[in-house]
Scaffold this active site. Structure first.
Site, PDB file in Angstrom:
ATOM      1  N   SER A 170      49.231  57.905  49.132  1.00  0.00           N
ATOM      2  CA  SER A 170      47.805  57.274  48.604  1.00  0.00           C
ATOM      3  C   SER A 170      48.347  54.908  47.903  1.00  0.00           C
ATOM      4  O   SER A 170      47.863  54.567  47.671  1.00  0.00           O
ATOM      5  CB  SER A 170      46.816  57.798  48.148  1.00  0.00           C
ATOM      6  OG  SER A 170      46.979  58.204  46.735  1.00  0.00           O
ATOM      7  N   LYS A 197      46.730  50.038  40.587  1.00  0.00           N
ATOM      8  CA  LYS A 197      45.596  51.484  41.403  1.00  0.00           C
ATOM      9  C   LYS A 197      44.316  51.280  41.002  1.00  0.00           C
ATOM     10  O   LYS A 197      43.928  50.827  40.319  1.00  0.00           O
ATOM     11  CB  LYS A 197      46.513  52.304  42.194  1.00  0.00           C
ATOM     12  CG  LYS A 197      46.100  53.078  42.608  1.00  0.00           C
ATOM     13  CD  LYS A 197      46.740  54.519  43.012  1.00  0.00           C
ATOM     14  CE  LYS A 197      46.622  55.139  44.213  1.00  0.00           C
ATOM     15  NZ  LYS A 197      46.987  57.042  44.032  1.00  0.00           N
ATOM     16  N   SER A 238      52.202  60.634  46.072  1.00  0.00           N
ATOM     17  CA  SER A 238      51.448  59.188  46.228  1.00  0.00           C
ATOM     18  C   SER A 238      51.849  58.194  45.676  1.00  0.00           C
ATOM     19  O   SER A 238      51.434  56.509  45.755  1.00  0.00           O
ATOM     20  CB  SER A 238      50.189  59.134  45.701  1.00  0.00           C
ATOM     21  OG  SER A 238      49.472  59.999  46.599  1.00  0.00           O
TER      22      SER A 238
END
Length: 488
Positions: free
Chosen positions: A152, A77, A176
């Site tokens: 997210s 990420k 997330s």
């Protein structure tokens, strides 16, 4: 040739037998990424040159037969620092930021000879639940490209679900990892707070953030957690408790295990079809020998309100460091120091980030601190106590990961409150610092449903045990979106 259908253990056997090399596996993974990227948009940066250089070095010294992850590609990420690879947090503010150090989780992966293949798309500074607040692109759901992937960590979830890469890292502040895992039918774990070092993670909510793994199966998820979990003197919140092997209970039966089903997790705001799917899962656990009983978590209904006060307050403090002075974006129309600060932050941050900074600044301001931030902290304690009471009598808590299946692109991004409520079921876990996993549990109208299992602190082994037992008697994890096979 694609190897995306092979498990990590199968890939390891091929590498050890020299049927493929780390370079060949990396090249195949890069091709899997490129051939699917236009359809799903999982990545901000594909680090082809760095990855091939790492692979060549691993081939030169040889695959370590005792190291399961040797030569295995990993997507990361884009709020997790990677030396030599851009780390943008999906923000204009950091569009050109290249860290001079690796996050501890990344350093741990490198120490096991894993290959960082690229950086995945996300909501800007991890603020969002749909990956639509990214400065760069909107990621699309692997199962239906008209739907959101969740957020997210949307890019990390779709990268695994679409067959671009087998393993990825995300971060979870209020759901997330688990929400996008549910929306894309993969396994996503939010570890106990402090299990994985936050050093090198671009901070959002420091008392809530935790890095965790995505994988297609429970065992592979646990195998990746084995790599990234470590104590760390560079992280003051690093937990002292260490587990030797998170896969140790996988394969054991769950006869006699006591599982709690909170009535609040199947109440107001939960789609009836999601509820039906969860109740069907309950029958599976009972058939496996577990006892499932209804309980109450009475203060969980306050979780969203508490979270958005605490997380936004912490974010307003953490994001003060982005001012255009040391690194990242700087407004070119500023004529003095004040204008550098104001113009850079106004132009560099997106709307959702600015909204949360303002909310957090308000909550911490004189005259409002006691009414909002202090009160939120007190209610957070009540939420923690609710969990403690349940775990005094039960091994795990079971419920849906999300109140709905994936929603349409551009449907909630202009309705912040509706977007915030999508994290209704995941937020309490972060507030309490507990471990939680989302596993594939079925489909509603062709869209995946995730089942969430929550444990007391440091109970990841038990969570994996129960999750693997469920996985073994269902085939949801074996079902793949069309794009996995290479079709768009």
């Amino acid at each position: 040739m694609s190897f995306n259908h092979k498990t990590i253990e199968e890939l390891h056997d091929l590498l050890v037998a020299k049927e493929i090399s780390a370079t060949e596996l990396t090249q195949a993974t890069l091709e899997d990424i490129k051939s699917r990227e236009e359809a799903v948009g999982s990545f901000i940066t594909v680090s082809e040159e760095v990855a091939l250089k790492q692979a060549a070095a691993i081939d030169a010294k040889g695959i370590d037969a005792d190291n399961l992850m040797s030569g295995i590609p990993l997507a990361v990420k884009d709020n997790i620092s990677t030396k030599e690879i851009l780390t943008t947090a999906a923000s204009k503010m950091l569009y050109n930021y290249e860290p001079i150090f690796n996050a501890t989780s990344v350093a741990n992966a490198y120490a096991k000879d894993m290959i960082v293949i690229g950086k995945t798309n996300m909501d800007e500074f991890a603020m969002g639940g749909s990956t639509e607040t990214s400065y760069f692109k909107k990621t699309k759901n692997a199962w239906d490209h008209t739907k959101v992937p969740g957020g997210s960590s949307g890019g990390s979830a779709t990268a695994v679900a679409s067959g671009q890469v087998r393993l990825s890292l995300g971060s979870d502040t209020g759901g997330s990892i688990r929400q996008p895992a549910a929306f894309n039918s993969v396994v996503g774990l939010k570890p106990t707070y402090g299990t994985v070092s936050r050093y090198g993670l671009i901070a959002f909510g420091s008392s809530l953030d935790q890095i965790g793994p995505f994988a297609p199966t429970v065992k592979e998820n646990a195998q990746l957690l084995n790599v990234i979990a470590s104590s760390d003197v560079k992280d003051a919140t690093s937990a002292p408790v260490r587990i030797a092997d998170y896969t140790s209970k996988i394969g054991r039966d769950i006869k006699g295990m006591k599982i709690a089903l909170p009535k609040e997790y199947l109440g107001e705001g939960i789609d009836p079809e999601i509820k039906e799917t969860v109740l069907a899962s309950v029958k599976q656990f009972e058939a496996l020998g577990a006892t499932v009983e209804e309980v109450s978590l009475p203060h969980s209904k306050y979780g969203v309100a508490v979270y958005y006060i605490i997380a936004s307050s912490e974010a307003s403090s953490n994001l003060q460091r982005f001012d255009g002075i040391r690194y990242g974006f700087r407004a070119d129309d500023a004529k003095n120091l004040d204008e550098i600060y104001v113009n850079t932050r106004s132009q560099g941050f997106g709307d959702e980030v600015k909204r949360r900074i303002m909310l957090g600044t308000f909550s911490l301001s004189s005259g409002y601190y006691d009414a909002y931030f202090k009160k939120a902290g007190q209610v957070r304690t009540l939420i923690i106590q609710d969990f403690d009471k349940v775990f005094a009598d039960y091994d795990l808590i079971l419920g849906p990961t999300t109140p709905t299946v994936a929603f349409g692109l551009d449907t909630l991004n202009h309705d912040p409150v509706a977007m915030y409520l999508a994290d209704l079921l995941t937020i309490p876990v972060n507030l309490a610092g507990l471990p939680g996993i989302s596993i594939p549990a079925g489909f509603v109208d062709g869209l995946p449903v995730g089942l969430q299992l929550i444990g007391p602190k440091y109970a990841e082994e038990t969570i994996y045990q129960a999750a693997a037992a469920f996985e073994a008697v269902t085939d949801y994890h074996k079902q793949q979106p069309i794009i996995f096979g290479g079709d768009k």
